[in-house]
Design an enzyme around this catalytic site. Structure first.
Site, PDB file in Angstrom:
ATOM      1  N   GLU A  92       1.148 -10.158  -7.461  1.00  0.00           N
ATOM      2  CA  GLU A  92       2.585 -10.263  -7.206  1.00  0.00           C
ATOM      3  C   GLU A  92       2.925  -9.974  -5.754  1.00  0.00           C
ATOM      4  O   GLU A  92       2.238  -9.203  -5.102  1.00  0.00           O
ATOM      5  CB  GLU A  92       3.329  -9.254  -8.080  1.00  0.00           C
ATOM      6  CG  GLU A  92       3.229  -9.580  -9.529  1.00  0.00           C
ATOM      7  CD  GLU A  92       3.858  -8.516 -10.407  1.00  0.00           C
ATOM      8  OE1 GLU A  92       4.780  -7.823  -9.941  1.00  0.00           O
ATOM      9  OE2 GLU A  92       3.421  -8.390 -11.549  1.00  0.00           O
ATOM     10  N   CYS A 105       6.511  -7.864   0.631  1.00  0.00           N
ATOM     11  CA  CYS A 105       5.760  -6.767   0.017  1.00  0.00           C
ATOM     12  C   CYS A 105       4.509  -7.392  -0.596  1.00  0.00           C
ATOM     13  O   CYS A 105       4.612  -8.261  -1.463  1.00  0.00           O
ATOM     14  CB  CYS A 105       6.635  -6.113  -1.049  1.00  0.00           C
ATOM     15  SG  CYS A 105       5.750  -4.880  -2.019  1.00  0.00           S
ATOM     16  N   CYS A 112      -5.083  -2.017 -10.433  1.00  0.00           N
ATOM     17  CA  CYS A 112      -5.269  -0.798  -9.648  1.00  0.00           C
ATOM     18  C   CYS A 112      -5.988   0.212 -10.528  1.00  0.00           C
ATOM     19  O   CYS A 112      -5.727   0.283 -11.723  1.00  0.00           O
ATOM     20  CB  CYS A 112      -3.915  -0.238  -9.212  1.00  0.00           C
ATOM     21  SG  CYS A 112      -4.055   1.237  -8.177  1.00  0.00           S
ATOM     22  N   CYS A 116      -1.645   5.753 -12.196  1.00  0.00           N
ATOM     23  CA  CYS A 116      -0.399   6.540 -12.196  1.00  0.00           C
ATOM     24  C   CYS A 116       0.392   6.249 -13.477  1.00  0.00           C
ATOM     25  O   CYS A 116       0.539   5.088 -13.871  1.00  0.00           O
ATOM     26  CB  CYS A 116       0.438   6.214 -10.963  1.00  0.00           C
ATOM     27  SG  CYS A 116      -0.449   6.519  -9.428  1.00  0.00           S
ATOM     28  N   CYS A 119       3.393   3.609 -13.537  1.00  0.00           N
ATOM     29  CA  CYS A 119       3.233   2.326 -12.850  1.00  0.00           C
ATOM     30  C   CYS A 119       2.595   1.255 -13.726  1.00  0.00           C
ATOM     31  O   CYS A 119       1.594   1.503 -14.398  1.00  0.00           O
ATOM     32  CB  CYS A 119       2.392   2.545 -11.596  1.00  0.00           C
ATOM     33  SG  CYS A 119       2.007   1.030 -10.713  1.00  0.00           S
ATOM     34  N   GLY A 159      -1.881  -2.456  -6.368  1.00  0.00           N
ATOM     35  CA  GLY A 159      -3.138  -1.994  -5.776  1.00  0.00           C
ATOM     36  C   GLY A 159      -2.980  -0.852  -4.799  1.00  0.00           C
ATOM     37  O   GLY A 159      -1.888  -0.546  -4.326  1.00  0.00           O
ATOM     38  N   SER A 191       1.391   1.837   2.094  1.00  0.00           N
ATOM     39  CA  SER A 191       1.692   2.898   1.133  1.00  0.00           C
ATOM     40  C   SER A 191       0.438   3.316   0.377  1.00  0.00           C
ATOM     41  O   SER A 191      -0.307   2.478  -0.125  1.00  0.00           O
ATOM     42  CB  SER A 191       2.752   2.382   0.149  1.00  0.00           C
ATOM     43  OG  SER A 191       3.051   3.370  -0.806  1.00  0.00           O
ATOM     44  N   SER A 214       2.955   8.267  -1.299  1.00  0.00           N
ATOM     45  CA  SER A 214       3.668   8.392  -2.573  1.00  0.00           C
ATOM     46  C   SER A 214       3.467   9.805  -3.104  1.00  0.00           C
ATOM     47  O   SER A 214       2.463  10.104  -3.738  1.00  0.00           O
ATOM     48  CB  SER A 214       3.124   7.370  -3.572  1.00  0.00           C
ATOM     49  OG  SER A 214       3.269   6.078  -3.048  1.00  0.00           O
ATOM     50  N   LEU A 215       4.422  10.659  -2.803  1.00  0.00           N
ATOM     51  CA  LEU A 215       4.272  12.079  -3.161  1.00  0.00           C
ATOM     52  C   LEU A 215       4.769  12.321  -4.591  1.00  0.00           C
ATOM     53  O   LEU A 215       4.047  12.853  -5.421  1.00  0.00           O
ATOM     54  CB  LEU A 215       5.035  12.923  -2.134  1.00  0.00           C
ATOM     55  CG  LEU A 215       4.774  14.420  -2.150  1.00  0.00           C
ATOM     56  CD1 LEU A 215       3.305  14.736  -1.986  1.00  0.00           C
ATOM     57  CD2 LEU A 215       5.579  15.118  -1.049  1.00  0.00           C
ATOM     58  N   ASN A 290      11.683   2.820 -11.751  1.00  0.00           N
ATOM     59  CA  ASN A 290      11.881   1.579 -12.497  1.00  0.00           C
ATOM     60  C   ASN A 290      11.360   1.763 -13.910  1.00  0.00           C
ATOM     61  O   ASN A 290      10.232   2.214 -14.083  1.00  0.00           O
ATOM     62  CB  ASN A 290      11.050   0.463 -11.866  1.00  0.00           C
ATOM     63  CG  ASN A 290      11.820  -0.278 -10.811  1.00  0.00           C
ATOM     64  OD1 ASN A 290      12.981  -0.616 -10.990  1.00  0.00           O
ATOM     65  ND2 ASN A 290      11.144  -0.511  -9.705  1.00  0.00           N
ATOM     66  N   CYS A 333       6.913  -4.048  -9.884  1.00  0.00           N
ATOM     67  CA  CYS A 333       5.596  -4.584  -9.563  1.00  0.00           C
ATOM     68  C   CYS A 333       4.551  -4.301 -10.655  1.00  0.00           C
ATOM     69  O   CYS A 333       4.484  -3.215 -11.179  1.00  0.00           O
ATOM     70  CB  CYS A 333       5.129  -3.999  -8.250  1.00  0.00           C
ATOM     71  SG  CYS A 333       3.948  -5.081  -7.498  1.00  0.00           S
TER      72      CYS A 333
END
Ligand code: SAH
Ligand code: SF4
Length: 350
Positions: A92, A105, A112, A116, A119, A159, A191, A214-215, A290, A333
């Site tokens: 994507e 983006c 990936c 997470c 995600c 990813g 990122s 990405s904290l 999201n 995403c």
């Protein structure tokens, strides 16, 4: 024999490559220009002799992406793409319009493996890494499809770029080359979920890109539940690497913080976040989480998000809430690709 991914080559490598065919150096410059402009075959390279094009076609391929789905927002100029790769895999990309120009983006891997919890990209793990040429192709495909020039890139699609380190570095060098796509490194954000070994290696290159980390949580207990990478490198180690990175590059770091209702949006979290970021020249990007079908995470309501931001600002932390673009294209995403793979996609196609 596997064909050579010629679009991932630097000009110097191309010069050597064409010399093996007894071709002069200037041929490499011609070839490089065509490849970086996003043509999809050797046939289109009209100033290259047909006999050499035939030879090239036997030994090399022009990596590209094919538009499989195109979802255009009716609210703004955002376009989300699902691209098909040469091996039938999907990735994507998103094209966004800002006042300063167009941003793309891009994805860096098919899937990936960081896992997470919030995600969609990581749900089925990683299938493979993307080549530098496949990263470049996402930009040129969007440019060609819309007849525009892209000025900024964010590596925030599917990813983990630092889990595909060598291809990522190659991409950064290729895309910023003035003889190629020519997007300056200062216009690129990368990122990472916090791959500390990768941050350390990246610092050695001293690229003037923006590093986004990405904290998402200021306590190890919460972050480890959200992001398995935190079990390997705790927050303290991650922030030490960020400090070190900043010392070398002198660039401001951006911290991404996806706000999830009841998980990481408390007053204590805001207070702790301000504490741990002390001394780092940074910006906090608050992202309302999201919703993803496969989990039950919800974003906090608007007032809570603004309150969280105020708590940070009050303590001297530079924070903003990310603007939502393409809000009517109902998929974050990783979700579009998943839907297509599962055969459940029919709406919203243009
Ligand atoms: N792998 C890299 C870059 C791709 S993800 C990384 O994790 O940083 C890009 C950003 O989207 C990251 O900040 C990630 O945490 C965030 N993200 C992923 N899923 C999300 C979701 N459902 N809601 C909000 N942000 C999300
Ligand atoms: Fe991978 Fe980033 Fe998604 Fe985590 S948030 S699973 S690192 S793409």
């Amino acid at each position: 024999m596997d064909k050579t991914d010629i679009r991932s080559m630097y000009l110097s490598e191309l010069e050597e490559y064409v010399s093996n065919f007894g071709q002069p150096k200037f041929r490499a410059v011609q070839l490089y220009k065509w490849l970086q402009s996003g043509v999809s075959s050797f046939d289109e390279m009209t100033n290259i002799p047909a006999s050499f094009r035939l030879e090239l076609d036997k030994t090399a391929y022009v990596a590209g992406v094919k538009i499989c789905r195109r979802y255009a927002s009716k609210l703004d100029e955002t376009v989300k793409y699902v691209y098909e790769l040469y091996d039938g895999e999907y990735i994507e990309s998103v094209l966004m319009k800002y006042e300063h120009g167009y941003t793309v983006c891009i994805s860096t891997q098919v899937g990936c493996r960081m896992g997470c919890a919030f995600c969609a990209s990581g749900i089925n793990g990683r299938t493979r890494d993307l080549t530098a040429s496949e990263m470049c192709a996402q930009i040129t495909a969007a440019e060609r499809d819309n007849g525009i020039r892209v000025s900024n890139i964010v590596m925030m699609g599917m990813g983990e770029p630092l889990d595909n380190f060598d291809n990522t570095v190659r991409f950064l060098k290729l895309v910023s080359d003035s003889g190629g796509i020519n997007i300056g490194l200062r216009h690129i954000s990368l990122s990472t979920s916090g791959v500390v070994s990768g941050i350390k290696k990246l610092a050695e290159y001293n690229f003037p890109i923006t590093l986004s980390v990405s904290l998402h949580a200021p306590f190890d207990e919460i972050r480890s539940k959200m992001m398995p990478v935190n079990r390997k490198w705790h927050i303290a180690e991650l922030l030490a690497a960020c400090r070190e990175y900043q010392k070398v590059t002198t660039r401001r770091i951006s911290f991404e913080y996806a706000l999830i209702d009841g998980v990481n949006d408390s007053d204590i979290c805001a207070e702790q976040l301000s504490k741990i970021l002390k001394g780092i020249m940074c910006h906090v990007n608050l992202i309302p989480a999201n919703p993803v079908k496969e989990n039950s995470f919800k974003k906090p309501d608007r007032n809570k998000i603004l309150y969280f931001k105020e708590q940070l600002i009050k303590r001297g932390v530079n924070a903003t809430v990310r603007r939502t673009l393409g809000a009517d294209i109902d998929a974050s995403c990783g979700q579009l690709r998943k839907r297509i793979k599962e055969g459940g996609d029919s709406e919203n196609i243009q």
